[in-house]
Scaffold this active site. Sequence first.
Site, PDB file in Angstrom:
ATOM      1  N   CYS A 108       9.576  28.933 -37.846  1.00  0.00           N
ATOM      2  CA  CYS A 108       9.354  29.642 -39.105  1.00  0.00           C
ATOM      3  C   CYS A 108      10.085  29.030 -40.296  1.00  0.00           C
ATOM      4  CB  CYS A 108       9.791  31.094 -38.955  1.00  0.00           C
ATOM      5  SG  CYS A 108      11.561  31.275 -38.613  1.00  0.00           S
ATOM      6  N   GLU A 145       3.866  35.736 -33.642  1.00  0.00           N
ATOM      7  CA  GLU A 145       4.878  36.359 -34.506  1.00  0.00           C
ATOM      8  C   GLU A 145       5.518  35.290 -35.363  1.00  0.00           C
ATOM      9  OE1 GLU A 145       9.029  36.504 -35.252  1.00  0.00           O
ATOM     10  OE2 GLU A 145       8.322  35.612 -33.391  1.00  0.00           O
ATOM     11  N   ARG A 189      14.648  43.179 -41.493  1.00  0.00           N
ATOM     12  CA  ARG A 189      14.015  41.867 -41.297  1.00  0.00           C
ATOM     13  C   ARG A 189      12.521  42.094 -41.099  1.00  0.00           C
ATOM     14  NH1 ARG A 189      15.883  37.528 -36.711  1.00  0.00           N
ATOM     15  NH2 ARG A 189      14.534  35.858 -37.402  1.00  0.00           N
ATOM     16  N   ARG A 191       8.727  40.813 -40.262  1.00  0.00           N
ATOM     17  CA  ARG A 191       8.024  39.833 -39.454  1.00  0.00           C
ATOM     18  C   ARG A 191       6.530  40.143 -39.518  1.00  0.00           C
ATOM     19  NH1 ARG A 191      11.527  35.924 -38.339  1.00  0.00           N
ATOM     20  NH2 ARG A 191      10.585  35.384 -36.367  1.00  0.00           N
TER      21      ARG A 191
END
Length: 172
Positions: free
Chosen positions: A71, A108, A149, A151
């Site tokens: 990512c 993800e 966070r 995602r």
Amino acid sequence: MRVIDLFAGAGGASLGFRDAGCEVVAAVEWDKDAAATYRVMLGDHMIERDIREISGADLPACDLLHASPPCQGFSYAGKRDKDDPRNDYWYEVLRIVSELRPAWVTMENVRGMLTMGEDKAVIVAFRAIGYEMTPHLLCAADYGVPQRRYRVFYAGNRLGLPNPVPPASPAQ
């Protein structure tokens, strides 16, 4: 349900699948330390190789293929470099899915993937091989993780069924 975990790291996703009653039949991770941790936690079905060296023939049949590709190029915490070569690793997921043809796929990544044009590219590319993918933006704090966070989770299938919608947050 038989699951394969690509970019498995130390095994967080595999652990979740196992705890949900799935059988994780293979995991792929190139980092030797992460792969060693995975083996201690989850067993010897780890394939410690670069994803670019793996083909569908190297993997067992599965019902669901999950992947958490790198990512860093998409992350708000980084440079958000559209030319970061790690941004293209999701194409390796696409390649392996096209070879294995699992019924279900999940992927993800960080939310930054949604704002760099990759969200549409993922949907179009998977549709071209027969999978309808749906992105869902989730905040970890809404599910009991002590951090805010975000995602993106893609869920898809080739069965013509509606893609699952994440459960309502326990915090809501």
